[in-house]
Design a protein around this motif. Structure first.
Motif, mmCIF file in Angstrom:
data_model
loop_
_atom_site.group_PDB
_atom_site.id
_atom_site.type_symbol
_atom_site.label_atom_id
_atom_site.label_comp_id
_atom_site.label_asym_id
_atom_site.label_seq_id
_atom_site.Cartn_x
_atom_site.Cartn_y
_atom_site.Cartn_z
ATOM 1 N N LEU A 97 57.296 -91.242 79.024
ATOM 2 C CA LEU A 97 56.907 -92.639 79.193
ATOM 3 C C LEU A 97 55.611 -92.760 79.989
ATOM 4 N N ILE A 98 55.475 -91.948 81.045
ATOM 5 C CA ILE A 98 54.255 -91.991 81.859
ATOM 6 C C ILE A 98 53.051 -91.537 81.039
ATOM 7 N N LEU A 103 57.257 -99.840 82.926
ATOM 8 C CA LEU A 103 57.306 -99.659 84.386
ATOM 9 C C LEU A 103 58.690 -100.013 84.934
ATOM 10 N N THR A 123 61.501 -99.804 83.300
ATOM 11 C CA THR A 123 62.405 -98.722 82.886
ATOM 12 C C THR A 123 62.292 -97.536 83.832
ATOM 13 N N LEU A 124 61.060 -97.172 84.198
ATOM 14 C CA LEU A 124 60.850 -96.064 85.136
ATOM 15 C C LEU A 124 61.468 -96.384 86.498
ATOM 16 N N ARG A 125 61.354 -97.628 86.932
ATOM 17 C CA ARG A 125 61.966 -98.032 88.216
ATOM 18 C C ARG A 125 63.495 -97.916 88.132
ATOM 19 N N GLY A 168 62.468 -93.869 89.567
ATOM 20 C CA GLY A 168 61.134 -93.326 89.805
ATOM 21 C C GLY A 168 60.562 -93.723 91.163
ATOM 22 N N ASP A 212 61.003 -89.555 81.735
ATOM 23 C CA ASP A 212 59.982 -90.045 82.671
ATOM 24 C C ASP A 212 58.595 -89.535 82.275
ATOM 25 N N GLU A 213 58.511 -88.237 82.015
ATOM 26 C CA GLU A 213 57.219 -87.635 81.666
ATOM 27 C C GLU A 213 56.651 -88.258 80.390
ATOM 28 N N VAL A 246 51.837 -94.256 89.581
ATOM 29 C CA VAL A 246 51.328 -94.020 88.237
ATOM 30 C C VAL A 246 49.949 -94.655 88.096
ATOM 31 N N ILE A 254 55.971 -97.066 91.423
ATOM 32 C CA ILE A 254 57.124 -97.410 90.589
ATOM 33 C C ILE A 254 58.237 -98.079 91.403
ATOM 34 N N ARG A 286 65.141 -95.971 86.361
ATOM 35 C CA ARG A 286 65.485 -94.550 86.303
ATOM 36 C C ARG A 286 65.333 -93.881 87.671
#
Length: 280
Positions: free
Chosen positions: A117-118, A135, A137-139, A143, A114-115, A147, A160, A141
């Protein structure tokens, strides 16, 4: 399907074909006879009791479980698996491999993903479609954070948890704009409508969270008309090289007072198309 003993799918396909209009009557007779034979010969394959939507949901769930198990296995075999995927995403060109790597990252239980990618979103100039895939992918995961980063020339804030994972998850206003184009083109210009569908979802993902996107969500018919007309004009340009602006404005009831906003929407779409849909 019959050769591979996929009898249930064959029955579903025959039912679908029988609902289609405009075919020779003898085709319907053949399909009906084949369906009746399959139902009599293989009653255990009847799938009428399970609605299509429920089947699709169950398929999605099973695919996700398999993806998670695959990611877990890969990580157990290789401690550096997450780093390899991150390098594929961040250091290579935008290809099918990038998309696959992002999909796999979605299921890895490694907090630093997460860190990374952000930070990548916030420090690198990326194609807007790649930004949107990150975005998503973060969702996936799980998140929940907001962001802040730059999209095009705008600073945006995106929550997210609200990022759509499928086209149908976008707000109703987004769907209504495409429906407005469908009303004008589906019968007389089906080719234009086909390409409008393709372009619209790409464009909406590319401008997600920007001022243009926010304007689409304004609760008034005028903005629906403006964006529908802009989409129509952009696709007409792509197909035939030009469009009749006056005719299109009349078609979508875009008055003189709305013309400036139409030109802004049209310019934004044209810039996206000229930049290329593939992210290069």
């Amino acid at each position: 399907m019959l050769e591979n003993e996929r009898y249930g799918e064959a029955m579903d396909l025959l039912r679908f074909l029988m609902q289609c209009q405009g075919q020779d009557e003898r085709h319907y007779d053949e399909w009906r006879a084949l369906l009746e034979w399959l139902q009599a010969a293989f009653p255990q394959y009847e799938e009428m009791e399970m609605p299509i939507t429920r089947k699709e949901e169950e398929e999605d769930v099973s695919e996700e479980m398999m993806a998670r198990q695959h990611a877990k296995l890969k990580l157990a075999q290789d401690d550096g698996y997450a780093d390899k995927l991150l390098r594929t995403v961040m250091e290579g060109p935008l290809t099918e491999q990038t998309t696959l790597a992002l999909e796999q990252l979605a299921f890895l239980d490694v907090p630093k993903v997460d860190e990374e990618l952000i930070q990548w979103l916030q420090t690198k100039t990326l194609h807007p479609l790649l930004q949107f895939r990150v975005l998503q992918t973060l969702r996936r995961r799980g998140g929940q954070e907001i962001v802040r980063f730059t999209r095009g020339e705008e600073d945006v804030e995106i929550e997210i948890a609200d990022v759509p994972l499928k086209p149908e998850e976008f707000p109703l206003q987004i769907v209504q704009i495409l429906e407005r184009v469908a009303d004008q083109t589906e019968v007389h210009e089906p080719t234009l409508f086909y390409f409008a569908q393709e372009l619209w979802i790409q464009y909406v993902m590319a401008v997600y969270g920007t001022r243009d996107y926010q304007s689409m969500l304004e609760p008034n018919d005028a903005m629906t008309d403006i964006w529908a007309a802009a989409l129509h004009m952009t696709v007409a340009d792509s197909l035939g090289g030009s469009h009749d602006e006056e005719n299109t404005r009349s078609m979508y009831a875009v008055t003189g007072a709305m013309r400036f906003r139409l030109e802004q929407a049209y310019r934004s779409m044209k810039q996206f198309v000229s930049a290329g849909l593939d992210g290069h």
